[in-house]
Scaffold this motif. Structure first.
Motif: not given
Length: 134
Positions: A40-56
């Motif tokens: 949130y404070d540096t703008g670094e992209v850390l990772m990419v993952g997957w979410m479904d409705d329940e994970a969100l």
């Protein structure tokens, strides 16, 4: 088991996600959205993952990033076993409704390899025209 139908790539579990939010989502054929985790404070992209409705739903209501593992076919909370947690600061949906940007406060490594981000290790060479001023 040759010829057996593999289990679904996502959980069929119904979700408690707010229907107004669910209506905005454009999921892939497996009911999943891309989730980009950014410091949130540096703008670094850390990772990419997957979410479904329940994970969100879990991410929004617990303040800890929850993803759907396509390979293990289960939910996982980032840092539950490693201690490298992601505290949610904000969540935004992109203009197409198919990707969420989760701004987090990352504790420790975001990548399973132990790197700070999943994008530290393999830089690709750009051979096209240079961008002026960069």
């Amino acid at each position: 088991m040759t010829g057996a139908t593999p289990p679904p790539a996502r959980s069929p579990r119904p979700s408690d996600l707010d229907p107004a939010i669910a209506a905005l989502l454009k999921r892939d054929a497996n009911g999943l959205l891309v989730s980009v985790a950014q410091q949130y404070d540096t703008g670094e992209v850390l990772m990419v993952g997957w979410m479904d409705d329940e994970a969100l739903h879990r991410t929004l209501t617990t303040g800890r990033c929850t993803y759907w593992s396509r390979s293990r076919r289960e939910y996982w909370v980032k840092g539950a076993t490693s201690g490298h947690t992601q505290r949610v600061v904000s969540v935004a949906l992109d203009c197409d409704g198919d990707t969420v940007l989760v701004k987090v406060d990352q504790a420790g490594a975001a990548c399973h390899t132990g790197d700070r981000t999943c994008f530290d290790a393999r830089q690709l060479t750009v051979t096209g025209p240079a961008v002026p001023g960069v």
